[in-house]
Write a protein that holds these residues in place. Structure first.
Motif, PDB file in Angstrom:
ATOM      1  N   VAL A  57      12.862   1.363  -3.792  1.00 15.48           N
ATOM      2  CA  VAL A  57      13.345   2.075  -2.594  1.00 15.48           C
ATOM      3  C   VAL A  57      13.287   1.145  -1.387  1.00 15.48           C
ATOM      4  O   VAL A  57      14.244   1.042  -0.609  1.00 15.48           O
ATOM      5  CB  VAL A  57      12.530   3.365  -2.355  1.00 15.48           C
ATOM      6  CG1 VAL A  57      12.818   3.945  -0.981  1.00 15.48           C
ATOM      7  CG2 VAL A  57      12.843   4.392  -3.438  1.00 15.48           C
ATOM      8  N   GLY A  58      12.180   0.430  -1.228  1.00 15.20           N
ATOM      9  CA  GLY A  58      12.054  -0.514  -0.112  1.00 15.20           C
ATOM     10  C   GLY A  58      13.181  -1.539  -0.121  1.00 15.20           C
ATOM     11  O   GLY A  58      13.761  -1.852   0.930  1.00 15.20           O
ATOM     12  N   LEU A  59      13.506  -2.044  -1.288  1.00 19.06           N
ATOM     13  CA  LEU A  59      14.593  -3.044  -1.379  1.00 19.06           C
ATOM     14  C   LEU A  59      15.923  -2.437  -0.946  1.00 19.06           C
ATOM     15  O   LEU A  59      16.712  -3.069  -0.232  1.00 19.06           O
ATOM     16  CB  LEU A  59      14.710  -3.557  -2.816  1.00 19.06           C
ATOM     17  CG  LEU A  59      13.636  -4.563  -3.238  1.00 19.06           C
ATOM     18  CD1 LEU A  59      13.679  -4.788  -4.742  1.00 19.06           C
ATOM     19  CD2 LEU A  59      13.819  -5.886  -2.493  1.00 19.06           C
ATOM     20  N   LYS A  65       6.115   3.103   7.717  1.00 25.31           N
ATOM     21  CA  LYS A  65       7.089   4.208   7.709  1.00 25.31           C
ATOM     22  C   LYS A  65       8.523   3.796   7.347  1.00 25.31           C
ATOM     23  O   LYS A  65       9.089   4.299   6.397  1.00 25.31           O
ATOM     24  CB  LYS A  65       7.071   4.898   9.049  1.00 25.31           C
ATOM     25  CG  LYS A  65       5.697   5.483   9.360  1.00 25.31           C
ATOM     26  CD  LYS A  65       5.694   6.274  10.625  1.00 25.31           C
ATOM     27  CE  LYS A  65       4.310   6.664  11.048  1.00 25.31           C
ATOM     28  NZ  LYS A  65       4.010   8.082  10.914  1.00 25.31           N
ATOM     29  N   GLY A  66       9.105   2.905   8.152  1.00 25.62           N
ATOM     30  CA  GLY A  66      10.513   2.557   7.942  1.00 25.62           C
ATOM     31  C   GLY A  66      10.759   1.784   6.664  1.00 25.62           C
ATOM     32  O   GLY A  66      11.911   1.623   6.250  1.00 25.62           O
ATOM     33  N   VAL A  70       0.858  -1.182   0.000  1.00 22.05           N
ATOM     34  CA  VAL A  70       0.000   0.000   0.000  1.00 22.05           C
ATOM     35  C   VAL A  70       0.896   1.234   0.000  1.00 22.05           C
ATOM     36  O   VAL A  70       2.114   1.120  -0.197  1.00 22.05           O
ATOM     37  CB  VAL A  70      -0.948  -0.002   1.225  1.00 22.05           C
ATOM     38  CG1 VAL A  70      -1.967  -1.117   1.128  1.00 22.05           C
ATOM     39  CG2 VAL A  70      -0.167  -0.122   2.526  1.00 22.05           C
ATOM     40  N   THR A  71       0.319   2.388   0.269  1.00 25.10           N
ATOM     41  CA  THR A  71       1.080   3.628   0.150  1.00 25.10           C
ATOM     42  C   THR A  71       1.477   4.244   1.484  1.00 25.10           C
ATOM     43  O   THR A  71       2.270   5.165   1.532  1.00 25.10           O
ATOM     44  CB  THR A  71       0.249   4.666  -0.648  1.00 25.10           C
ATOM     45  OG1 THR A  71      -0.530   3.998  -1.603  1.00 25.10           O
ATOM     46  CG2 THR A  71       1.133   5.649  -1.326  1.00 25.10           C
ATOM     47  N   TYR A  99      11.980   7.957   1.856  1.00 22.87           N
ATOM     48  CA  TYR A  99      12.390   8.152   0.460  1.00 22.87           C
ATOM     49  C   TYR A  99      11.302   7.727  -0.519  1.00 22.87           C
ATOM     50  O   TYR A  99      11.398   8.001  -1.709  1.00 22.87           O
ATOM     51  CB  TYR A  99      13.702   7.396   0.185  1.00 22.87           C
ATOM     52  CG  TYR A  99      14.844   8.003   0.978  1.00 22.87           C
ATOM     53  CD1 TYR A  99      15.596   9.056   0.465  1.00 22.87           C
ATOM     54  CD2 TYR A  99      15.127   7.563   2.264  1.00 22.87           C
ATOM     55  CE1 TYR A  99      16.611   9.644   1.196  1.00 22.87           C
ATOM     56  CE2 TYR A  99      16.141   8.141   3.018  1.00 22.87           C
ATOM     57  CZ  TYR A  99      16.872   9.184   2.478  1.00 22.87           C
ATOM     58  OH  TYR A  99      17.868   9.773   3.217  1.00 22.87           O
ATOM     59  N   ALA A 100      10.286   7.016  -0.025  1.00 23.43           N
ATOM     60  CA  ALA A 100       9.150   6.645  -0.867  1.00 23.43           C
ATOM     61  C   ALA A 100       7.962   6.399   0.034  1.00 23.43           C
ATOM     62  O   ALA A 100       8.113   6.024   1.196  1.00 23.43           O
ATOM     63  CB  ALA A 100       9.463   5.387  -1.678  1.00 23.43           C
ATOM     64  N   ALA A 101       6.765   6.628  -0.525  1.00 18.54           N
ATOM     65  CA  ALA A 101       5.529   6.379   0.223  1.00 18.54           C
ATOM     66  C   ALA A 101       5.142   4.922   0.001  1.00 18.54           C
ATOM     67  O   ALA A 101       4.606   4.565  -1.053  1.00 18.54           O
ATOM     68  CB  ALA A 101       4.430   7.317  -0.271  1.00 18.54           C
TER      69      ALA A 101
END
Ligand SMILES: Cc1ncc(COP(=O)(O)O)c(C=O)c1O
Length: 449
Positions: free
Chosen positions: A315-317, A271-272, A106-107, A277-279
């Motif tokens: 970004v998550g990766l 959040k983390g 999700v965002t 850096y990305a939603a």
């Protein structure tokens, strides 16, 4: 950009508080941000919302985002998938508590919690148990500002004036030193609510495993968790954790769930995962929840435009890669207790301070009326606001709240630095905070006679 404190009459932005003047923050590096006057602040709140867990200006994340945007920034997930989404889901499952096997992206945090509510409800419907809809949750919590997540808390102060739109969920009080140090009263309240609504109508128990801003660094006693697990076994509802803040390292573990004596059925996090850096957020569910869909309608089609987009997943990766490469979750686990002790020592002997709590880099300071050492402070003193404004003057960003009118907590401060904050910067944060509290105490002299 104009060199000013922005007030509501000097902006086209609809601000959160119309009578507050906002510094204009123009850059950040590590644990520091700088405003348009060149004043620097130590960011003890990871970007203000606890999202910027890796600090500001991380070049490798920015580079990963730029490369991803150039290659494939966006594609929706209803007819295609993408490698970054697939890989991020696989990596999250690997670090999640045992039994979690699927992830829905999700965002953000409220969307993650709403999706968790929907998954829990749909799980029961898939199993032919369509009566179950009601959620029970601790009253003193925050799960987001959307109508469904606002209904999850039991805080009239937050819910007004939206009451008419909110589902009538049920709540239990927190097991703090003030109300219920053993956790027994909360279990009794849970039993009462189950009895009143009928356990066959309950879809989920929904809570933060360790609370963030609503009751900083609070977690119920072990007795409560064990009792909750027994009641889940007996009555068949699900347990959903809001790990929007605690997920992805904040408490020194990938998920706070790891340290509690029960495994939840659903975890919402946010959040983390994007680290500012990305939603991006995610909802993880255990295999038995997923199997209800797999053996049922084989559909759960609601979602949002940006869910699982290549840019946010890339970004998550990168965020997970940095956390591993720099052993940052281990750092938070190792440094957290010392940071709490340092903060407690710096505030020792201040009668305004009743308790300093901490789990990893999620710390909370609770204030009481020094005249009796236990009552909430009179709200008209506005101590939470004084703490934040004084801290800003000292070049420190913390986050204080005063949920006094909700009845479960008074003035309190949340302290949640980036995981990358150096030892020297942590000490400087503590010193600036102690100086802040001393200044607030001085400002209260005469008013607390
Ligand atoms: C515990 C918790 N849950 C949910 C949310 C809502 O997340 P978001 O603001 O990303 O929607 C927050 C936001 O602060 C939070 O602290």
């Amino acid at each position: 950009m104009a060199d000013l404190l922005v007030a509501s009459d000097a902006t086209r932005v609809f601000p959160l508080e119309l009578d507050r003047k906002y510094p204009v923050v123009v850059r950040g590096e590590g644990a520091w941000v700088e405003d348009s006057n060149g004043k620097r602040y130590l960011d003890a709140m990871s970007g203000g919302s606890m999202a910027a867990t890796l600090g500001h200006g991380r070049r490798e994340i920015i580079a990963a985002a730029a490369a991803q945007a150039a290659g494939l920034s966006y594609v929706h997930n209803d007819r295609v998938t993408n490698p970054w989404r697939e890989q991020l889901a696989a990596e999250l499952v690997e670090v999640a508590p045992p039994g979690m096997t699927r992830v829905r992206f999700v965002t953000g945090g409220a969307e993650a919690n709403e999706t968790a509510i929907q998954i829990a409800r749909a799980y029961h419907v898939e199993r032919g148990d369509a009566r179950r809809w009601q959620v029970i949750s601790p009253a003193q919590a925050y799960h987001g500002p959307t109508m469904a997540t606002l209904a999850l808390t039991g805080r009239p102060g937050l819910q007004a004036p939206f009451g008419p739109y909110l589902a009538k969920h049920r709540h239990i009080p927190p097991s703090t030193w003030r109300f219920d140090p053993s956790g027994e009263a909360a279990l009794a309240a849970l039993d009462r609510v189950l009895e009143e609504v009928g356990p066959e109508n309950v879809s989920a128990y929904f809570c933060e495993p360790i609370t963030a801003a609503a009751l900083p660094a609070y977690t119920p006693p072990e007795r409560f968790w064990r009792g909750l697990a027994e009641r889940r076994d007996r009555h068949g509802f699900l347990i959903c954790y809001d790990e929007v803040v605690t997920g992805i390292g904040r408490t020194g573990h990938w998920f706070a769930a790891e340290k509690l004596p029960l495994v939840p059925d659903v975890i919402a996090t946010a959040k983390g995962l994007g680290a500012g850096y990305a939603a991006i957020g995610g909802v993880l569910c255990s295999d038995h929840v997923y199997q209800a869909f797999a053996h049922g309608s084989r559909r759960f089609t609601l979602g949002h435009t940006w869910d699982g987009a290549p840019l946010s997943c890339a970004v998550g990766l990168k965020v997970l890669e940095v956390l591993r490469a720099e052993r940052l979750i281990e750092r938070v686990r190792e440094k957290g207790p010392g940071l709490r002790d340092e903060l407690a020592a710096a505030l020792a002997g201040v009668p305004l301070v009743r308790e300093v709590r901490g789990h990893g880099f999620l710390l909370g300071v609770e204030y009481v009326d020094p005249r009796d050492g236990k009552s909430f402070l009179p709200p008209e003193l506005g101590v939470a606001r004084r703490v934040d404004l004084t801290a800003m003057q000292q070049g420190l960003i913390v986050y204080s709240t005063m949920p006094t009118r909700d009845g479960f907590a008074g003035d309190q401060t949340l302290f949640a630095p980036p995981f990358t904050t150096s030892d020297a910067e942590l000490t400087q944060m503590v010193e600036r905070f102690a100086e802040t509290i001393r200044a607030v105490v001085r400002s209260l002299e005469g008013e607390l006679a």
